[in-house]
Scaffold this motif. Structure first.
Motif, PDB file in Angstrom:
ATOM      1  N   VAL A 250       0.838  -1.197   0.000  1.00  0.00           N
ATOM      2  CA  VAL A 250       0.000   0.000   0.000  1.00  0.00           C
ATOM      3  C   VAL A 250       0.877   1.252   0.000  1.00  0.00           C
ATOM      4  CG1 VAL A 250      -1.643   1.340   1.358  1.00  0.00           C
ATOM      5  CG2 VAL A 250      -1.929  -1.122   1.147  1.00  0.00           C
ATOM      6  N   GLY A 251       0.518   2.177  -0.862  1.00  0.00           N
ATOM      7  CA  GLY A 251       1.167   3.479  -0.858  1.00  0.00           C
ATOM      8  C   GLY A 251       0.191   4.517  -0.327  1.00  0.00           C
ATOM      9  N   PHE A 252       0.700   5.495   0.381  1.00  0.00           N
ATOM     10  CA  PHE A 252      -0.211   6.509   0.909  1.00  0.00           C
ATOM     11  C   PHE A 252       0.496   7.839   1.155  1.00  0.00           C
ATOM     12  CE2 PHE A 252       1.322   3.879   4.453  1.00  0.00           C
ATOM     13  CZ  PHE A 252       1.848   4.819   5.330  1.00  0.00           C
ATOM     14  N   GLY A 253      -0.314   8.866   1.261  1.00  0.00           N
ATOM     15  CA  GLY A 253       0.151  10.190   1.651  1.00  0.00           C
ATOM     16  C   GLY A 253      -0.593  10.593   2.913  1.00  0.00           C
ATOM     17  N   ILE A 254       0.003  11.465   3.696  1.00  0.00           N
ATOM     18  CA  ILE A 254      -0.587  11.853   4.977  1.00  0.00           C
ATOM     19  C   ILE A 254      -0.694  13.370   5.072  1.00  0.00           C
ATOM     20  CG2 ILE A 254      -0.260  11.880   7.495  1.00  0.00           C
ATOM     21  CD1 ILE A 254       1.226   9.224   7.210  1.00  0.00           C
ATOM     22  N   MET A 255      -1.827  13.846   5.560  1.00  0.00           N
ATOM     23  CA  MET A 255      -1.962  15.244   5.952  1.00  0.00           C
ATOM     24  C   MET A 255      -1.622  15.323   7.434  1.00  0.00           C
ATOM     25  SD  MET A 255      -5.474  16.311   3.972  1.00  0.00           S
ATOM     26  CE  MET A 255      -6.407  14.959   4.700  1.00  0.00           C
ATOM     27  N   GLY A 256      -0.725  16.215   7.780  1.00  0.00           N
ATOM     28  CA  GLY A 256      -0.282  16.308   9.170  1.00  0.00           C
ATOM     29  C   GLY A 256      -0.672  17.625   9.819  1.00  0.00           C
ATOM     30  N   THR A 257      -0.947  17.559  11.114  1.00  0.00           N
ATOM     31  CA  THR A 257      -1.262  18.741  11.910  1.00  0.00           C
ATOM     32  C   THR A 257      -0.023  19.143  12.697  1.00  0.00           C
ATOM     33  OG1 THR A 257      -3.509  17.892  12.212  1.00  0.00           O
ATOM     34  CG2 THR A 257      -2.826  19.698  13.654  1.00  0.00           C
ATOM     35  N   PHE A 258       0.335  20.418  12.656  1.00  0.00           N
ATOM     36  CA  PHE A 258       1.468  20.881  13.462  1.00  0.00           C
ATOM     37  C   PHE A 258       1.195  22.277  14.018  1.00  0.00           C
ATOM     38  CE2 PHE A 258       2.468  22.430   9.193  1.00  0.00           C
ATOM     39  CZ  PHE A 258       2.975  23.711   9.411  1.00  0.00           C
ATOM     40  N   ILE A 259       1.979  22.643  15.023  1.00  0.00           N
ATOM     41  CA  ILE A 259       1.886  23.964  15.632  1.00  0.00           C
ATOM     42  C   ILE A 259       3.116  24.760  15.216  1.00  0.00           C
ATOM     43  CG2 ILE A 259       1.746  25.274  17.794  1.00  0.00           C
ATOM     44  CD1 ILE A 259       0.560  22.780  19.118  1.00  0.00           C
ATOM     45  N   PRO A 260       2.950  25.906  14.550  1.00  0.00           N
ATOM     46  CA  PRO A 260       4.103  26.698  14.133  1.00  0.00           C
ATOM     47  C   PRO A 260       4.989  27.107  15.313  1.00  0.00           C
ATOM     48  CG  PRO A 260       2.137  27.415  12.979  1.00  0.00           C
ATOM     49  CD  PRO A 260       1.682  26.456  14.039  1.00  0.00           C
ATOM     50  N   SER A 261       6.245  27.345  15.014  1.00  0.00           N
ATOM     51  CA  SER A 261       7.240  27.607  16.055  1.00  0.00           C
ATOM     52  C   SER A 261       6.931  28.822  16.919  1.00  0.00           C
ATOM     53  CB  SER A 261       8.617  27.774  15.412  1.00  0.00           C
ATOM     54  OG  SER A 261       8.580  28.783  14.404  1.00  0.00           O
ATOM     55  N   ALA A 262       6.324  29.851  16.334  1.00  0.00           N
ATOM     56  CA  ALA A 262       5.995  31.065  17.095  1.00  0.00           C
ATOM     57  C   ALA A 262       4.482  31.276  17.147  1.00  0.00           C
ATOM     58  CB  ALA A 262       6.676  32.277  16.469  1.00  0.00           C
ATOM     59  N   ALA A 263       3.737  30.189  17.286  1.00  0.00           N
ATOM     60  CA  ALA A 263       2.268  30.279  17.353  1.00  0.00           C
ATOM     61  C   ALA A 263       1.842  31.222  18.467  1.00  0.00           C
ATOM     62  CB  ALA A 263       1.679  28.892  17.586  1.00  0.00           C
ATOM     63  N   PRO A 264       0.935  32.159  18.205  1.00  0.00           N
ATOM     64  CA  PRO A 264       0.485  33.104  19.233  1.00  0.00           C
ATOM     65  C   PRO A 264      -0.222  32.435  20.414  1.00  0.00           C
ATOM     66  CG  PRO A 264      -0.094  33.867  17.038  1.00  0.00           C
ATOM     67  CD  PRO A 264       0.357  32.458  16.889  1.00  0.00           C
ATOM     68  N   ASN A 265      -0.887  31.308  20.170  1.00  0.00           N
ATOM     69  CA  ASN A 265      -1.672  30.657  21.228  1.00  0.00           C
ATOM     70  C   ASN A 265      -1.450  29.146  21.195  1.00  0.00           C
ATOM     71  OD1 ASN A 265      -3.496  30.008  23.229  1.00  0.00           O
ATOM     72  ND2 ASN A 265      -5.142  31.301  22.419  1.00  0.00           N
ATOM     73  N   GLY A 266      -0.262  28.748  21.634  1.00  0.00           N
ATOM     74  CA  GLY A 266       0.102  27.338  21.630  1.00  0.00           C
ATOM     75  C   GLY A 266      -0.761  26.488  22.544  1.00  0.00           C
ATOM     76  N   ASP A 267      -1.206  27.064  23.672  1.00  0.00           N
ATOM     77  CA  ASP A 267      -2.055  26.303  24.600  1.00  0.00           C
ATOM     78  C   ASP A 267      -3.388  25.947  23.940  1.00  0.00           C
ATOM     79  OD1 ASP A 267      -0.235  26.210  26.659  1.00  0.00           O
ATOM     80  OD2 ASP A 267      -0.987  28.018  27.646  1.00  0.00           O
ATOM     81  N   ALA A 268      -3.996  26.919  23.269  1.00  0.00           N
ATOM     82  CA  ALA A 268      -5.255  26.665  22.570  1.00  0.00           C
ATOM     83  C   ALA A 268      -5.044  25.650  21.446  1.00  0.00           C
ATOM     84  CB  ALA A 268      -5.821  27.965  22.004  1.00  0.00           C
ATOM     85  N   ALA A 269      -3.881  25.727  20.797  1.00  0.00           N
ATOM     86  CA  ALA A 269      -3.578  24.784  19.718  1.00  0.00           C
ATOM     87  C   ALA A 269      -3.552  23.352  20.240  1.00  0.00           C
ATOM     88  CB  ALA A 269      -2.238  25.152  19.079  1.00  0.00           C
ATOM     89  N   HIS A 270      -2.904  23.143  21.384  1.00  0.00           N
ATOM     90  CA  HIS A 270      -2.869  21.805  21.976  1.00  0.00           C
ATOM     91  C   HIS A 270      -4.275  21.330  22.357  1.00  0.00           C
ATOM     92  CE1 HIS A 270       1.543  22.353  22.386  1.00  0.00           C
ATOM     93  NE2 HIS A 270       1.566  21.027  22.435  1.00  0.00           N
ATOM     94  N   LYS A 271      -5.081  22.245  22.882  1.00  0.00           N
ATOM     95  CA  LYS A 271      -6.452  21.883  23.252  1.00  0.00           C
ATOM     96  C   LYS A 271      -7.246  21.456  22.021  1.00  0.00           C
ATOM     97  CE  LYS A 271      -6.785  24.915  27.316  1.00  0.00           C
ATOM     98  NZ  LYS A 271      -7.412  26.144  27.875  1.00  0.00           N
TER      99      LYS A 271
END
Length: 345
Positions: A250-271
């Protein structure tokens, strides 16, 4: 006395209004393609947490990267993009490592979609849907049982096969039939795959990207290699169609979720990421998008009408992703693809 009471109430009201004007609601900026989340999921997150979501969109991964570079890893709190571009994002230091201690639902992720080339140690990303390279065929019009890519070369399928116009996927079919990697760097091997594709040309009726499911449903073709979203649309309209996970792998591609390095609201991003990782929430998202479920705990929550073609069978425990190759290998791929298309007419 009434005048005094009225004055006190008026003063209290003014103070309340002024106090309210100074209070800002918490906001999180989500940056991805349009139509990636059902509205009720976003609304549910805001209702539960009070965090407002500013949902902004990009059209291509490259445009996303350019804007993230210009913002020096700022402006956005959660980004969802394709695997190959995330590799560049991480290499440029534009993504921050996730605090998995804040992600109670981290264990729900299907490990098949982890440990991939763009994030081998699973430090930066959470998979959000996958496109899996599958074959779909109509057993009513195709006499041969299709089990893998090699079966598409069968003479009984002459002028009866459709494929998407993605040269790395189609060239990759020939490479996998030969027992090679999608990502071989050997131009001679790629050229050999090109010759193998020329043998497939008589069976190819259509090469197109848009609405290929319609050609399968109408009977224009009996078998097709399609994008995952097209497979979903086809199966919803005709559940008697058969989805094949090629025996060659099987071959596949993935869409990934990440938090940018200088995200203004990292806590909300984790939530938000943890919220989406909940099984019932993930199930809603995958049903809405029509991409393969990357959350193992969500599989049982997906409606039975979708489950068989949005979740990988237990027998599929691994696969290979298409990655960036050298300029020399790319040149060989382009030559093989051009010759194949010309042979198909």
């Amino acid at each position: 006395m009434k005048k005094l009471l009225t004055a006190i109430l008026t003063l209290a009201l003014v103070l309340a209004v002024l106090g309210g004007c100074g209070k800002k609601s918490e906001t999180m900026t989500l940056y991805t393609w349009e139509g990636m989340f059902p509205p009720e999921v976003l609304e549910g997150f805001t209702k539960e947490t009070g965090i407002q979501i500013n949902y902004t969109n990009f059209d291509t991964d490259e445009n996303m990267l350019a804007r993230l570079e210009a913002a020096k890893g700022g402006d956005y709190d959660v980004v969802i993009a394709d695997d190959y571009i995330i590799e560049t994002v991480i290499a440029e230091g534009l993504a921050q490592k996730l605090d998995t201690g804040k992600l109670q639902n981290w264990g729900n992720i299907n490990p098949v979609f982890q440990g991939q080339f763009f994030d081998p140690a699973n430090e930066y990303t959470v998979p959000y849907g996958s496109g899996v390279q599958t074959i779909v065929y109509n057993p009513k019009t195709v006499s041969k049982e299709i089990r893998g890519y090699a079966d598409l070369w069968d003479e009984s399928l002459k002028d009866n096969v459709a494929v998407i116009g993605n040269y790395r996927v189609v060239n990759g079919m020939a490479l996998k039939v030969m027992g090679e990697s999608y990502n071989t760097e050997d131009p001679a091997v790629i050229a050999q795959a090109g010759k193998k594709l020329l043998e497939l040309a008589p069976n190819i009726r259509l090469i197109k990207n848009d609405n290929l499911q319609d050609d399968l449903l109408s009977g224009e073709v009996g078998a097709a290699v399609m994008y995952t979203s097209q497979v979903t649309l086809a199966m919803l309209q005709d559940p008697e169609l058969r989805v094949v996970y090629p025996t060659e792998g099987v071959g596949f591609g993935i869409m990934g979720t990440f938090i940018p390095s200088a995200a203004p609201n990292g806590d909300a991003a984790h939530k938000f990421i943890d919220y989406v990782l909940r099984p019932e929430i993930s199930a809603q998202c995958f049903e809405y998008m029509g991409y393969y479920c990357t959350n193992k705990a969500a599989e049982g929550h997906i409606n039975e009408a979708y489950r068989s073609f949005l979740t990988l069978p237990e027998s599929v425990t691994g696969g290979e992703m298409i990655q960036t190759v050298s300029a020399e290998a790319e040149e060989a791929h382009n030559k093989a693809w051009t010759e194949f298309r010309s042979a198909c007419g």
